[in-house]
Design a protein around this motif. Structure first.
Motif, PDB file in Angstrom:
ATOM      1  N   ILE A   1     -10.189  10.378   4.547  1.00 15.56           N
ATOM      2  CA  ILE A   1      -9.372   9.599   3.881  1.00 15.56           C
ATOM      3  C   ILE A   1      -9.953   8.969   2.821  1.00 15.56           C
ATOM      4  O   ILE A   1     -10.983   8.218   2.888  1.00 15.56           O
ATOM      5  CB  ILE A   1      -8.371   8.435   4.748  1.00 15.56           C
ATOM      6  CG1 ILE A   1      -7.523   9.377   5.797  1.00 15.56           C
ATOM      7  CG2 ILE A   1      -7.566   7.293   3.952  1.00 15.56           C
ATOM      8  CD1 ILE A   1      -6.838   8.315   6.817  1.00 15.56           C
ATOM      9  N   ILE A   2      -9.264   8.986   1.518  1.00 15.34           N
ATOM     10  CA  ILE A   2      -9.941   8.031   0.496  1.00 15.34           C
ATOM     11  C   ILE A   2      -9.038   6.996  -0.018  1.00 15.34           C
ATOM     12  O   ILE A   2      -7.884   7.077  -0.015  1.00 15.34           O
ATOM     13  CB  ILE A   2     -10.063   9.350  -0.838  1.00 15.34           C
ATOM     14  CG1 ILE A   2     -10.907  10.455  -0.610  1.00 15.34           C
ATOM     15  CG2 ILE A   2     -10.508   8.336  -2.209  1.00 15.34           C
ATOM     16  CD1 ILE A   2     -10.965  11.165  -1.678  1.00 15.34           C
ATOM     17  N   ARG A   3      -9.620   5.930  -0.500  1.00 16.25           N
ATOM     18  CA  ARG A   3      -9.056   4.764  -0.728  1.00 16.25           C
ATOM     19  C   ARG A   3      -9.188   4.548  -1.983  1.00 16.25           C
ATOM     20  O   ARG A   3     -10.246   4.257  -2.721  1.00 16.25           O
ATOM     21  CB  ARG A   3      -9.567   3.462   0.144  1.00 16.25           C
ATOM     22  CG  ARG A   3      -8.998   2.145  -0.225  1.00 16.25           C
ATOM     23  CD  ARG A   3      -9.636   1.122   0.576  1.00 16.25           C
ATOM     24  NE  ARG A   3      -9.030  -0.232   0.142  1.00 16.25           N
ATOM     25  CZ  ARG A   3      -9.494  -1.362   0.421  1.00 16.25           C
ATOM     26  NH1 ARG A   3     -10.784  -1.301   1.170  1.00 16.25           N
ATOM     27  NH2 ARG A   3      -8.809  -2.598   0.089  1.00 16.25           N
TER      28      ARG A   3
ATOM     29  N   GLY B   1      -2.023   0.681  -5.960  1.00 17.70           N
ATOM     30  CA  GLY B   1      -0.621   0.656  -5.031  1.00 17.70           C
ATOM     31  C   GLY B   1       0.314  -0.282  -5.800  1.00 17.70           C
ATOM     32  O   GLY B   1       0.551  -0.456  -7.056  1.00 17.70           O
TER      33      GLY B   1
ATOM     34  N   LYS C   1      -8.402   1.801  -4.925  1.00 13.36           N
ATOM     35  CA  LYS C   1      -8.186   0.398  -5.050  1.00 13.36           C
ATOM     36  C   LYS C   1      -7.421  -0.179  -6.019  1.00 13.36           C
ATOM     37  O   LYS C   1      -7.383   0.403  -7.102  1.00 13.36           O
ATOM     38  CB  LYS C   1      -9.544  -0.465  -4.793  1.00 13.36           C
ATOM     39  CG  LYS C   1     -10.243  -0.582  -3.674  1.00 13.36           C
ATOM     40  CD  LYS C   1     -11.480  -1.126  -3.843  1.00 13.36           C
ATOM     41  CE  LYS C   1     -12.304  -1.205  -2.681  1.00 13.36           C
ATOM     42  NZ  LYS C   1     -13.524  -2.186  -2.439  1.00 13.36           N
TER      43      LYS C   1
ATOM     44  N   LYS D   1      -5.058  11.159   2.059  1.00  8.42           N
ATOM     45  CA  LYS D   1      -5.689  12.141   3.222  1.00  8.42           C
ATOM     46  C   LYS D   1      -5.803  13.486   2.597  1.00  8.42           C
ATOM     47  O   LYS D   1      -4.918  14.202   2.058  1.00  8.42           O
ATOM     48  CB  LYS D   1      -4.464  12.179   4.454  1.00  8.42           C
ATOM     49  CG  LYS D   1      -5.081  12.913   5.348  1.00  8.42           C
ATOM     50  CD  LYS D   1      -4.270  12.812   6.781  1.00  8.42           C
ATOM     51  CE  LYS D   1      -4.484  13.935   8.033  1.00  8.42           C
ATOM     52  NZ  LYS D   1      -3.376  13.861   8.843  1.00  8.42           N
TER      53      LYS D   1
ATOM     54  N   ASP E   1      -3.391  -0.896  -2.204  1.00 10.60           N
ATOM     55  CA  ASP E   1      -4.136   0.426  -2.666  1.00 10.60           C
ATOM     56  C   ASP E   1      -3.316   1.683  -2.252  1.00 10.60           C
ATOM     57  O   ASP E   1      -2.260   1.614  -1.517  1.00 10.60           O
ATOM     58  CB  ASP E   1      -5.300   0.214  -1.617  1.00 10.60           C
ATOM     59  CG  ASP E   1      -6.041  -0.863  -1.711  1.00 10.60           C
ATOM     60  OD1 ASP E   1      -6.306  -1.462  -3.122  1.00 10.60           O
ATOM     61  OD2 ASP E   1      -6.623  -1.448  -0.889  1.00 10.60           O
TER      62      ASP E   1
ATOM     63  N   ASP F   1       0.733  -1.086   0.110  1.00 12.06           N
ATOM     64  CA  ASP F   1      -0.205   0.191  -0.004  1.00 12.06           C
ATOM     65  C   ASP F   1       0.804   1.235   0.061  1.00 12.06           C
ATOM     66  O   ASP F   1       2.025   1.455   0.416  1.00 12.06           O
ATOM     67  CB  ASP F   1      -0.990  -0.131   1.174  1.00 12.06           C
ATOM     68  CG  ASP F   1      -1.744  -1.359   1.243  1.00 12.06           C
ATOM     69  OD1 ASP F   1      -2.246  -1.493   0.185  1.00 12.06           O
ATOM     70  OD2 ASP F   1      -2.406  -1.512   2.527  1.00 12.06           O
TER      71      ASP F   1
ATOM     72  N   TYR G   1      -3.909   5.079  -0.085  1.00 15.79           N
ATOM     73  CA  TYR G   1      -4.588   5.935   0.813  1.00 15.79           C
ATOM     74  C   TYR G   1      -4.367   7.396   0.905  1.00 15.79           C
ATOM     75  O   TYR G   1      -3.171   7.970   0.875  1.00 15.79           O
ATOM     76  CB  TYR G   1      -4.500   5.243   2.057  1.00 15.79           C
ATOM     77  CG  TYR G   1      -5.064   3.758   2.323  1.00 15.79           C
ATOM     78  CD1 TYR G   1      -6.268   3.616   2.733  1.00 15.79           C
ATOM     79  CD2 TYR G   1      -4.181   2.761   1.819  1.00 15.79           C
ATOM     80  CE1 TYR G   1      -6.693   2.389   2.961  1.00 15.79           C
ATOM     81  CE2 TYR G   1      -4.664   1.477   2.008  1.00 15.79           C
ATOM     82  CZ  TYR G   1      -5.959   1.208   2.417  1.00 15.79           C
ATOM     83  OH  TYR G   1      -6.522   0.035   2.797  1.00 15.79           O
TER      84      TYR G   1
ATOM     85  N   GLU H   1       0.629   5.542   0.831  1.00 13.00           N
ATOM     86  CA  GLU H   1      -0.125   6.743   1.633  1.00 13.00           C
ATOM     87  C   GLU H   1       0.740   8.328   1.182  1.00 13.00           C
ATOM     88  O   GLU H   1       1.631   8.262   0.933  1.00 13.00           O
ATOM     89  CB  GLU H   1       0.098   6.507   2.922  1.00 13.00           C
ATOM     90  CG  GLU H   1      -0.362   5.314   3.760  1.00 13.00           C
ATOM     91  CD  GLU H   1      -0.017   4.869   5.163  1.00 13.00           C
ATOM     92  OE1 GLU H   1       0.615   5.882   5.695  1.00 13.00           O
ATOM     93  OE2 GLU H   1      -0.251   3.962   5.898  1.00 13.00           O
TER      94      GLU H   1
ATOM     95  N   THR I   1      -0.536   9.347  -8.529  1.00 13.39           N
ATOM     96  CA  THR I   1      -0.289   8.071  -8.669  1.00 13.39           C
ATOM     97  C   THR I   1       1.024   7.704  -9.106  1.00 13.39           C
ATOM     98  O   THR I   1       1.828   8.570  -9.587  1.00 13.39           O
ATOM     99  CB  THR I   1      -1.396   7.093  -9.270  1.00 13.39           C
ATOM    100  OG1 THR I   1      -1.163   7.215 -10.549  1.00 13.39           O
ATOM    101  CG2 THR I   1      -2.903   7.500  -8.844  1.00 13.39           C
TER     102      THR I   1
END
Length: 381
Positions: free
Chosen positions: A332-334, A339, A336, A354, A350, A292, A352, A294, A314
């Motif tokens: 916080i948005i995820r 990552g 999917k 903020k 994923d 993952d 994450y 962040e 990304t």
């Protein structure tokens, strides 16, 4: 007795250094003394490089390190036994009478007095006083290399070319060090036996100590003419280029072992290995947590209040996402499967995100409208 060397001094560590300290010191020194960095004085660098490799081989091995700490060197072989004329006078029986040693293991390696025997009578246990000794085959030393990767490179399997230098057997002398592989003569010190018998007088009687001839290293022969290609070392320093496949999602600090790509073995032993250390460069936009990622982005307070579109970074570029009206700071948005690939299962992790709501000082026009809103909400400002 083998020549004593200060391996701790060579690696520049204290005698109570941990294995990690020894490994760190080794990595620094092999880079410092790599012959390719000292073209102006390559022979000195090669000797220093060999010393560092030799010291690391001993101190990185717990058993060899114990022997070195005790004796100041790492002994090879064992003690001579009483059945081949190695020593006379019934010394084992004398020691049994004095100290009560058990039968069958008194002078054997690992027996209660084996260290005592080694100090007094040498460490050629089980050796023969006739004929030459065949040197044991041993694995060549490993070579360490580092591959540096950007975080983006971890999305897919990647090929990296590693350039390094290693010792290999000289093809001109077949690794013997002698011109043409045949320029040998009988060792004058041991007369071709490979061992030297030395009489010693003790308070227990007279004994004969057998030890490997230091002139020919137990071979019974010496080089009469050194190989003109390798200078008698039996080895040549060769540059290598090797393409290594790095799996997607590999972790920082992971170690890959490429079997047989290290230095050549001794006396027909197998080659060492190429040990590849993976270093992943930190990306300022992301924090990694396994597979993952962040990250944090700033969102204007108007967009957070009314909802709208935001740009999110990304590893494959920016994407746009919609946020709902009334989005709170710290939301916080995820995202999917955007990552990194999982190193073991290849499934992607994923991202994450903020959301940090940013409130700037309003302009005069904004201030006018905000006051109208404050009146509607009956705020006391």
């Amino acid at each position: 007795m083998p020549q004593k060397k200060d391996y701790y001094g060579i690696l520049e560590v204290s005698r109570d250094a941990s294995q990690e300290d020894i490994k760190k010191a080794y990595r620094v020194l092999v880079k410092k003394w790599h012959p390719d960095r000292h073209l102006e004085n390559k022979k000195v660098a090669e000797e220093k490089f060999k010393e560092v490799q030799e010291a690391y081989e001993v101190l990185s091995n717990p058993e060899k390190r114990k022997l070195y700490d005790r004796f100041g060197f790492v002994p090879e072989g064992g003690m001579p036994n009483g059945g081949n004329g190695s020593y006379t006078g019934g010394v084992e029986d004398i020691f049994k009478d004095f100290f009560g040693g058990g039968s069958g293991n008194f002078g054997d390696a690992g027996g209660p007095f084996s260290d005592f025997f080694d100090m007094f009578f040498g460490n050629e246990r089980g050796g023969s006083s006739r004929g030459t000794r065949t040197q044991r085959a041993s694995k060549g030393q490993d070579i360490h290399a580092t591959v540096t990767l950007e975080l983006e490179e971890l999305l897919y399997d990647v090929e990296k070319v590693i350039e390094y230098s290693r010792y290999e057997n000289c093809t001109s002398c077949n690794g013997t060090g002698a011109e043409g592989g045949t320029a040998f003569s009988t060792c004058p010190r041991c007369n071709g036996r490979g061992q030297i018998a030395e009489e010693q007088r003790t308070f227990f009687g007279t004994f004969v100590k057998n030890y490997t001839c230091p002139t020919c290293n137990g071979q019974g022969k010496i080089i009469s003419k050194k190989c003109s290609v390798c200078g008698g070392s039996g080895k040549n320093y060769k540059k290598e280029r090797l393409s290594v496949k790095i799996p997607a999602g590999i972790e920082d600090g992971y170690v890959l072992k490429i079997t047989g790509k290290g230095n050549n073995g001794l006396n027909g032993g197998p080659n060492g290995d190429l040990i590849v250390h993976i270093k992943v460069i930190n990306n300022p936009k992301f924090r990694r947590n396994g597979a993952d990622l962040e990250t944090e982005i700033k969102v204007d307070y108007i967009t957070a209040a009314l909802g709208g579109t935001i740009k999110i970074p990304t590893l494959e570029g920016n994407i746009t996402e919609k946020i709902s009206e009334g989005t709170n700071p710290g939301t916080i948005i995820r995202l999917k499967n955007l990552g990194l690939p999982n190193f073991t299962g290849k499934k992607r992790g994923d991202i994450y995100v903020k959301l940090n709501v940013e409130i700037n000082k309003p302009s005069m026009r904004e201030k006018k409208y905000l006051k109208e809103i404050a009146k509607i909400k009956k705020l006391d400002i």
